[in-house]
Write a protein that holds these residues in place. Structure first.
Motif, mmCIF file in Angstrom:
data_model
loop_
_atom_site.group_PDB
_atom_site.id
_atom_site.type_symbol
_atom_site.label_atom_id
_atom_site.label_comp_id
_atom_site.label_asym_id
_atom_site.label_seq_id
_atom_site.Cartn_x
_atom_site.Cartn_y
_atom_site.Cartn_z
ATOM 1 N N HIS A 147 24.973 -10.871 38.308
ATOM 2 C CA HIS A 147 24.288 -11.905 39.087
ATOM 3 C C HIS A 147 23.535 -12.850 38.157
ATOM 4 O O HIS A 147 23.209 -12.508 37.026
ATOM 5 C CB HIS A 147 23.308 -11.287 40.090
ATOM 6 C CG HIS A 147 22.210 -10.468 39.460
ATOM 7 N ND1 HIS A 147 21.011 -11.016 39.078
ATOM 8 C CD2 HIS A 147 22.153 -9.152 39.141
ATOM 9 C CE1 HIS A 147 20.240 -10.074 38.561
ATOM 10 N NE2 HIS A 147 20.908 -8.932 38.582
ATOM 11 N N SER A 148 23.253 -14.049 38.657
ATOM 12 C CA SER A 148 22.486 -15.043 37.904
ATOM 13 C C SER A 148 20.999 -14.835 38.154
ATOM 14 O O SER A 148 20.594 -14.463 39.260
ATOM 15 C CB SER A 148 22.886 -16.458 38.335
ATOM 16 O OG SER A 148 24.253 -16.693 38.078
ATOM 17 N N TYR A 149 20.175 -15.082 37.133
ATOM 18 C CA TYR A 149 18.733 -14.896 37.306
ATOM 19 C C TYR A 149 17.891 -15.875 36.499
ATOM 20 O O TYR A 149 16.668 -15.848 36.589
ATOM 21 C CB TYR A 149 18.331 -13.455 36.954
ATOM 22 C CG TYR A 149 18.691 -13.037 35.548
ATOM 23 C CD1 TYR A 149 17.819 -13.245 34.488
ATOM 24 C CD2 TYR A 149 19.912 -12.458 35.293
ATOM 25 C CE1 TYR A 149 18.163 -12.881 33.205
ATOM 26 C CE2 TYR A 149 20.265 -12.074 34.008
ATOM 27 C CZ TYR A 149 19.386 -12.287 32.970
ATOM 28 O OH TYR A 149 19.737 -11.917 31.690
ATOM 29 N N ARG A 150 18.501 -16.742 35.696
ATOM 30 C CA ARG A 150 17.724 -17.744 34.978
ATOM 31 C C ARG A 150 18.605 -18.931 34.626
ATOM 32 O O ARG A 150 19.838 -18.855 34.703
ATOM 33 C CB ARG A 150 17.084 -17.163 33.711
ATOM 34 C CG ARG A 150 18.049 -16.774 32.587
ATOM 35 C CD ARG A 150 17.269 -16.409 31.335
ATOM 36 N NE ARG A 150 18.093 -15.942 30.231
ATOM 37 C CZ ARG A 150 18.690 -16.745 29.338
ATOM 38 N NH1 ARG A 150 18.600 -18.067 29.447
ATOM 39 N NH2 ARG A 150 19.387 -16.224 28.343
ATOM 40 N N GLU A 151 17.967 -20.039 34.222
ATOM 41 C CA GLU A 151 18.700 -21.218 33.798
ATOM 42 C C GLU A 151 19.134 -21.073 32.339
ATOM 43 O O GLU A 151 18.593 -20.247 31.599
ATOM 44 C CB GLU A 151 17.844 -22.474 33.968
ATOM 45 C CG GLU A 151 17.537 -22.822 35.414
ATOM 46 C CD GLU A 151 16.841 -24.158 35.552
ATOM 47 O OE1 GLU A 151 16.250 -24.633 34.549
ATOM 48 O OE2 GLU A 151 16.891 -24.735 36.652
ATOM 49 N N HIS A 152 20.098 -21.900 31.941
ATOM 50 C CA HIS A 152 20.640 -21.825 30.591
ATOM 51 C C HIS A 152 20.659 -23.210 29.969
ATOM 52 O O HIS A 152 21.123 -24.171 30.592
ATOM 53 C CB HIS A 152 22.062 -21.262 30.612
ATOM 54 C CG HIS A 152 22.148 -19.899 31.236
ATOM 55 N ND1 HIS A 152 21.915 -18.747 30.525
ATOM 56 C CD2 HIS A 152 22.410 -19.519 32.503
ATOM 57 C CE1 HIS A 152 22.047 -17.701 31.335
ATOM 58 N NE2 HIS A 152 22.345 -18.145 32.546
ATOM 59 N N GLY A 153 20.182 -23.303 28.723
ATOM 60 C CA GLY A 153 20.182 -24.575 28.016
ATOM 61 C C GLY A 153 21.509 -24.904 27.372
ATOM 62 O O GLY A 153 21.751 -26.047 26.980
ATOM 63 N N ASP A 154 22.390 -23.891 27.239
ATOM 64 C CA ASP A 154 23.719 -24.123 26.682
ATOM 65 C C ASP A 154 24.646 -23.028 27.191
ATOM 66 O O ASP A 154 24.237 -22.147 27.945
ATOM 67 C CB ASP A 154 23.694 -24.175 25.149
ATOM 68 C CG ASP A 154 23.173 -22.874 24.516
ATOM 69 O OD1 ASP A 154 23.048 -21.855 25.243
ATOM 70 O OD2 ASP A 154 22.893 -22.866 23.311
#
Length: 203
Positions: free
Chosen positions: A44-51
């Protein structure tokens, strides 16, 4: 979609499924790496990603130019220099990162990471004594996306953990089996020495 600025222009990471579709044509092994690899491992997704990172073995690096044939590729020459990666140029040891974008006026979309290998073994660039069979470096998600196993990804994140690395470790920890924990403790200890994560890994 996250957008961030660097001295070499903005980053706007390509969507995970788009990256997987691009690299599905590659004739070599590749794995989603970084924070997205952790999310694929936990499901599952749980945070944003810068790249968004894709890992290849150094010996397979030119596959990037085939998969992203019309793109703009730049090699990150240490310390802190970005330069154009020429077609058919083999990047030497010490150059581990390649930034890619669809064109010179576009944001950076994909970061390529290069790791070492000897025969059928993956060899850590952090410590050549940390090795693993290439077949055990990655896994495949339910959607068919290859990704770096969480213990290997966490080994890299353990060098100098940032807040997002600590978050990734805490999120992944409950999902790690005994063999994964033992391997990670051994790899961290060999490469970095005593580490606060080891106590939490139960060793």
């Amino acid at each position: 979609m996250t957008r961030s600025e660097t001295q070499w222009g903005p980053w706007e990471p390509a969507p995970l499924n788009d990256v997987a579709a691009l690299f599905s044509t590659a004739q070599v092994r590749w794995w989603i790496a970084g924070g997205y690899a952790i999310e694929l491992a936990v499901g599952h997704s749980y945070r944003e990603h810068g790249d968004i990172d894709v890992l290849l073995l150094r010996r397979d690096q030119l596959a990037v130019q085939e998969v992203l044939s019309s793109w703009d590729w730049w090699a990150a020459d240490p310390p802190g220099t970005l330069r154009s990666w020429r077609r058919d140029e083999t990047l030497p040891l010490g150059v581990h990162d390649i930034w890619c974008r669809p064109g010179s006026s576009e944001p950076w979309r994909i970061q390529i990471m290069l790791d070492e290998a000897e025969n059928d073994e993956w060899v850590s660039r952090r410590n050549s004594g940390v090795r693993r069979a290439i077949d055990q470096v990655g896994a495949v998600s339910a959607e068919g996306i290859p990704y770096l196993t969480p213990e290997v990804q966490l080994f890299y994140k353990a060098k100098q953990p940032r807040p997002k690395d600590e978050q990734d470790f805490a999120t992944t920890l409950p999902t790690l089996g005994d063999d994964q924990r033992r391997w990670l403790v051994g790899a961290i200890t060999q490469a970095y020495g005593p580490h606060p994560w080891n106590d939490r890994l139960g060793n």
